[in-house]
Scaffold this motif. Structure first.
Motif, PDB file in Angstrom:
ATOM      1  N   GLY A   5      44.977  33.355  52.888  1.00  0.00           N
ATOM      2  CA  GLY A   5      44.024  32.367  52.431  1.00  0.00           C
ATOM      3  C   GLY A   5      43.221  32.843  51.234  1.00  0.00           C
ATOM      4  O   GLY A   5      43.453  33.933  50.694  1.00  0.00           O
ATOM      5  N   SER A   6      42.263  32.039  50.820  1.00  0.00           N
ATOM      6  CA  SER A   6      41.434  32.375  49.662  1.00  0.00           C
ATOM      7  C   SER A   6      40.076  31.704  49.803  1.00  0.00           C
ATOM      8  O   SER A   6      39.881  30.817  50.643  1.00  0.00           O
ATOM      9  CB  SER A   6      42.106  31.926  48.364  1.00  0.00           C
ATOM     10  N   VAL A   7      39.140  32.146  48.988  1.00  0.00           N
ATOM     11  CA  VAL A   7      37.821  31.513  48.913  1.00  0.00           C
ATOM     12  C   VAL A   7      37.624  31.036  47.484  1.00  0.00           C
ATOM     13  O   VAL A   7      38.144  31.631  46.531  1.00  0.00           O
ATOM     14  CB  VAL A   7      36.695  32.477  49.327  1.00  0.00           C
ATOM     15  N   SER A   8      36.877  29.967  47.328  1.00  0.00           N
ATOM     16  CA  SER A   8      36.670  29.390  46.007  1.00  0.00           C
ATOM     17  C   SER A   8      35.225  29.558  45.558  1.00  0.00           C
ATOM     18  O   SER A   8      34.302  29.636  46.368  1.00  0.00           O
ATOM     19  CB  SER A   8      37.035  27.897  46.018  1.00  0.00           C
ATOM     20  N   ALA A   9      35.053  29.631  44.252  1.00  0.00           N
ATOM     21  CA  ALA A   9      33.730  29.725  43.645  1.00  0.00           C
ATOM     22  C   ALA A   9      33.699  28.853  42.405  1.00  0.00           C
ATOM     23  O   ALA A   9      34.733  28.644  41.751  1.00  0.00           O
ATOM     24  CB  ALA A   9      33.405  31.166  43.285  1.00  0.00           C
ATOM     25  N   LYS A  10      32.530  28.364  42.081  1.00  0.00           N
ATOM     26  CA  LYS A  10      32.354  27.529  40.894  1.00  0.00           C
ATOM     27  C   LYS A  10      31.500  28.283  39.883  1.00  0.00           C
ATOM     28  O   LYS A  10      30.381  28.713  40.199  1.00  0.00           O
ATOM     29  CB  LYS A  10      31.660  26.223  41.273  1.00  0.00           C
ATOM     30  N   ALA A  11      32.029  28.493  38.679  1.00  0.00           N
ATOM     31  CA  ALA A  11      31.264  29.161  37.631  1.00  0.00           C
ATOM     32  C   ALA A  11      30.106  28.277  37.178  1.00  0.00           C
ATOM     33  O   ALA A  11      30.223  27.042  37.161  1.00  0.00           O
ATOM     34  CB  ALA A  11      32.163  29.498  36.459  1.00  0.00           C
ATOM     35  N   ASP A  12      28.994  28.896  36.806  1.00  0.00           N
ATOM     36  CA  ASP A  12      27.860  28.121  36.313  1.00  0.00           C
ATOM     37  C   ASP A  12      28.025  27.837  34.819  1.00  0.00           C
ATOM     38  O   ASP A  12      29.087  28.087  34.234  1.00  0.00           O
ATOM     39  CB  ASP A  12      26.545  28.844  36.607  1.00  0.00           C
ATOM     40  N   ALA A  13      26.969  27.348  34.199  1.00  0.00           N
ATOM     41  CA  ALA A  13      27.056  26.963  32.790  1.00  0.00           C
ATOM     42  C   ALA A  13      27.333  28.150  31.880  1.00  0.00           C
ATOM     43  O   ALA A  13      27.848  27.981  30.771  1.00  0.00           O
ATOM     44  CB  ALA A  13      25.762  26.262  32.370  1.00  0.00           C
ATOM     45  N   ASP A  14      26.983  29.372  32.321  1.00  0.00           N
ATOM     46  CA  ASP A  14      27.244  30.570  31.535  1.00  0.00           C
ATOM     47  C   ASP A  14      28.576  31.233  31.902  1.00  0.00           C
ATOM     48  O   ASP A  14      28.911  32.293  31.363  1.00  0.00           O
ATOM     49  CB  ASP A  14      26.113  31.585  31.729  1.00  0.00           C
ATOM     50  N   GLY A  15      29.291  30.637  32.836  1.00  0.00           N
ATOM     51  CA  GLY A  15      30.573  31.193  33.248  1.00  0.00           C
ATOM     52  C   GLY A  15      30.468  32.217  34.366  1.00  0.00           C
ATOM     53  O   GLY A  15      31.468  32.824  34.751  1.00  0.00           O
ATOM     54  N   HIS A  16      29.294  32.422  34.912  1.00  0.00           N
ATOM     55  CA  HIS A  16      29.117  33.408  35.985  1.00  0.00           C
ATOM     56  C   HIS A  16      29.563  32.815  37.317  1.00  0.00           C
ATOM     57  O   HIS A  16      29.181  31.700  37.668  1.00  0.00           O
ATOM     58  CB  HIS A  16      27.646  33.826  36.088  1.00  0.00           C
ATOM     59  N   TRP A  17      30.341  33.564  38.056  1.00  0.00           N
ATOM     60  CA  TRP A  17      30.821  33.111  39.359  1.00  0.00           C
ATOM     61  C   TRP A  17      30.760  34.256  40.366  1.00  0.00           C
ATOM     62  O   TRP A  17      30.761  35.420  40.000  1.00  0.00           O
ATOM     63  CB  TRP A  17      32.260  32.593  39.274  1.00  0.00           C
ATOM     64  N   GLU A  18      30.697  33.891  41.622  1.00  0.00           N
ATOM     65  CA  GLU A  18      30.737  34.898  42.674  1.00  0.00           C
ATOM     66  C   GLU A  18      31.291  34.284  43.952  1.00  0.00           C
ATOM     67  O   GLU A  18      31.094  33.102  44.222  1.00  0.00           O
ATOM     68  CB  GLU A  18      29.374  35.515  42.937  1.00  0.00           C
ATOM     69  N   ALA A  19      31.986  35.115  44.709  1.00  0.00           N
ATOM     70  CA  ALA A  19      32.565  34.687  45.977  1.00  0.00           C
ATOM     71  C   ALA A  19      32.354  35.788  46.996  1.00  0.00           C
ATOM     72  O   ALA A  19      32.422  36.980  46.668  1.00  0.00           O
ATOM     73  CB  ALA A  19      34.060  34.389  45.810  1.00  0.00           C
ATOM     74  N   MET A  20      32.087  35.404  48.221  1.00  0.00           N
ATOM     75  CA  MET A  20      31.898  36.374  49.290  1.00  0.00           C
ATOM     76  C   MET A  20      33.185  36.449  50.112  1.00  0.00           C
ATOM     77  O   MET A  20      33.702  35.426  50.568  1.00  0.00           O
ATOM     78  CB  MET A  20      30.726  35.971  50.188  1.00  0.00           C
ATOM     79  N   VAL A  21      33.683  37.664  50.304  1.00  0.00           N
ATOM     80  CA  VAL A  21      34.906  37.850  51.076  1.00  0.00           C
ATOM     81  C   VAL A  21      34.605  38.724  52.296  1.00  0.00           C
ATOM     82  O   VAL A  21      33.860  39.692  52.204  1.00  0.00           O
ATOM     83  CB  VAL A  21      36.025  38.486  50.222  1.00  0.00           C
ATOM     84  N   GLN A  22      35.176  38.370  53.407  1.00  0.00           N
ATOM     85  CA  GLN A  22      34.994  39.147  54.631  1.00  0.00           C
ATOM     86  C   GLN A  22      35.884  40.390  54.568  1.00  0.00           C
ATOM     87  O   GLN A  22      37.088  40.288  54.360  1.00  0.00           O
ATOM     88  CB  GLN A  22      35.363  38.314  55.863  1.00  0.00           C
ATOM     89  N   THR A  23      35.274  41.552  54.746  1.00  0.00           N
ATOM     90  CA  THR A  23      36.044  42.796  54.688  1.00  0.00           C
ATOM     91  C   THR A  23      36.347  43.290  56.103  1.00  0.00           C
ATOM     92  O   THR A  23      35.579  43.076  57.037  1.00  0.00           O
ATOM     93  CB  THR A  23      35.271  43.884  53.927  1.00  0.00           C
ATOM     94  N   PRO A  24      37.475  43.995  56.261  1.00  0.00           N
ATOM     95  CA  PRO A  24      37.858  44.522  57.567  1.00  0.00           C
ATOM     96  C   PRO A  24      37.202  45.874  57.829  1.00  0.00           C
ATOM     97  O   PRO A  24      36.351  46.329  57.056  1.00  0.00           O
ATOM     98  CB  PRO A  24      39.372  44.668  57.427  1.00  0.00           C
ATOM     99  N   ALA A  25      37.620  46.541  58.905  1.00  0.00           N
ATOM    100  CA  ALA A  25      37.180  47.907  59.171  1.00  0.00           C
ATOM    101  C   ALA A  25      37.726  48.827  58.082  1.00  0.00           C
ATOM    102  O   ALA A  25      38.701  48.510  57.393  1.00  0.00           O
ATOM    103  CB  ALA A  25      37.663  48.362  60.542  1.00  0.00           C
ATOM    104  N   ALA A  26      37.080  49.964  57.925  1.00  0.00           N
ATOM    105  CA  ALA A  26      37.452  50.900  56.862  1.00  0.00           C
ATOM    106  C   ALA A  26      38.926  51.290  56.950  1.00  0.00           C
ATOM    107  O   ALA A  26      39.483  51.452  58.046  1.00  0.00           O
ATOM    108  CB  ALA A  26      36.576  52.147  56.949  1.00  0.00           C
TER     109      ALA A  26
END
Length: 500
Positions: A62-83
């Protein structure tokens, strides 16, 4: 045809230059990075304004989506597993563009900051060697999970979005340029927990604390002249809030699990009495920016150094004031630890502000991190701290916390001084002991001061004591007023053990 092939080969060999609308990761997101395990880790970067970006990871479908703002900055949070030491990938797509971060590990991430003693590299510098560095550099490739990112020095009047800080793997080619304290911390923690460890080092030699604080938080300190930030005649190391904006604020988007702070030398002669309050305020701001609650904050105590220097205007005997302020801040900040360093300066380093014993500092930070962040409560990682002191005629008894197993044995305990009402201190020898219900203590005989009223330990710019806990950790320097023995509370009574 040959001409077309040649042109194509030349084009492939040229570096790909991203234009303003191209997709890219932020400076701390990329090849060789370590992502904080078992959490929502932030993946972020730049794309075309208002573009949709999808992020996928190799450890789950799967994937997660993010929308860039007017300056092109985007961020997405992803769930990480155990080390895991197994290399992973993180992929971002937008339109027809794709960027991939390779050789990514999942583990523990810490942020390291301060001035030159945190910036000081494993390879050392001119006249500032790191003890044992040759062996550490040669063998650094054994730490397969250690990664280090150095944030490029940048000052700014306004918060920046990004930093230049590529991640590097630990090996003999790269490690000489790693921050020594950060490297020793990461390598030992990785070995202790058996997980990858990444460290982000954002330090600036000679910097005061004010450049690392936000403009808004500095408004609470009227002695700080905010106008200096834009004054070109002022050294960057003393400009308020400019390193916060240029280096910390953009780094705070990256998900970390703890902070190590090694700074204070430059405040020995400036805003000394305000240092504790300023550090507490800085910690509150930093934790808020990271957005992960009261993550562990480790303070490295300033080591012994002869701060008086007529050429630079540093103040004689102001070093112990900063150490006292560090201790005060440590006591006031939740989930905080103080790394004692009183024993980590050689006599010949009296005038060397960069002592060579960095391995021990990194190791002690590792032990404190294990205690604070990873549940190793039984690890005796805390330094002895004076709790109370009493006088009975010319006899002084000082009681300590964090020394439940007593002190290391020495023929002579050095570093203690006592004074009468006039405040003239005299060196005295100490004898260690322990008592049921009271814990460890030191007894002082004060023949040269028949009516002692004050006691202190290594409360000087340069004084190396030898009072250490049974686990080998040095006592934190202190000064305190003595109380009459009549005010000593009754010992804590403990229930006897029941024999089953």
């Amino acid at each position: 045809m040959k001409k077309l092939i040649a042109i194509a080969l030349v084009a492939l060999s040229m570096p790909f230059v991203l234009s303003a609308g191209n997709l890219k990761f932020a400076g701390l997101v990329g090849d060789n990075m370590v992502l904080q395990q078992q959490t929502q880790a932030r993946i972020y970067g730049i794309a075309a304004p208002r573009a949709t970006v999808t992020v996928s990871v190799s450890w789950k479908s799967g994937s997660v989506s993010a929308k860039a703002d007017a300056d092109g900055h985007w961020e997405a949070m992803v769930q990480t597993p155990a080390a895991t030491f197994d290399p992973q990938t993180v992929t971002a797509r937008s339109g027809g563009e794709t960027v991939v971060a390779k050789n990514v590990l999942i583990g523990e991430v810490w942020f390291c900051s301060g001035q030159s003693n945190m910036e000081m590299t494993l390879g050392g510098g001119n006249g500032t060697p790191v003890e044992g560095s040759l062996e550490e550099i040669a063998l650094s490739g054994q730490y397969k999970g250690v990664r280090h990112a150095t944030v490029k020095k940048v000052t700014s009047l306004d918060p920046e979005y990004d930093v230049d800080a590529p991640w590097q793997v630990s090996n003999a080619m790269n490690s000489p340029r790693f921050g020594a304290v950060a490297y020793f911390f990461a390598s030992r923690l990785s070995k202790a927990l058996d997980v990858p460890v990444g460290v982000i080092n954002a330090s600036w030699g000679g910097s005061n604390i004010e450049p690392w604080m936000s403009k808004e938080s500095l408004a609470d300190f009227p002695k700080v002249d905010l106008a200096k930030a834009a004054d070109q005649s002022v050294n960057a190391m003393k400009k308020p809030y400019v390193m916060y904006n240029g280096m910390f604020k953009p780094s705070s988007k990256y998900t970390v699990n703890g902070i190590i702070w090694y700074q204070g030398e430059s405040n020995v002669s400036e805003l000394t009495e305000d240092y504790s309050e300023m550090l507490q305020t800085m910690v509150k701001t930093w934790r808020s920016d990271f957005g992960r609650g009261d993550i562990p904050f480790l303070i490295v105590e300033l080591p012994p150094y002869e701060y008086y220097d007529g050429n630079y205007g540093l103040q004689d005997e102001h070093g112990p004031i900063i150490r006292e302020q560090q201790f005060k801040a440590y006591k006031a900040i939740e989930n905080c630890a103080l790394i004692g360093t009183n024993d980590l300066t050689y006599d010949y380093e009296r005038y060397q502000v960069h002592p060579s014993q960095k391995r021990q500092i990194g190791e002690r930070a590792c032990f404190q991190a294990m205690r604070l962040a990873y549940g190793f409560d039984a690890l005796p990682a805390m330094n002895p701290e004076a709790r109370a002191a009493y006088y009975d005629g010319d006899k002084v008894t000082v009681y300590f916390d964090n020394a439940n197993n007593g002190f290391l044995g020495y023929d002579e305990i050095i570093g203690f001084e006592v004074a009468g009402e006039a405040g003239h201190f005299h060196a005295v020898k100490g004898e260690t002991g322990s008592a049921f219900g009271d814990g460890a203590f030191v007894t002082l005989r004060t023949k040269d001061c028949p009516e002692p009223r004050y006691v202190r330990y290594c409360y000087r710019d340069f004084m190396v004591g030898n009072l250490k806990s049974a686990s080998g950790l040095p006592t934190i320097p202190f000064q305190m007023e003595l109380k009459p023995i009549s005010e000593k509370p009754a010992p804590v009574m403990r229930m006897p053990r029941r024999n089953n």
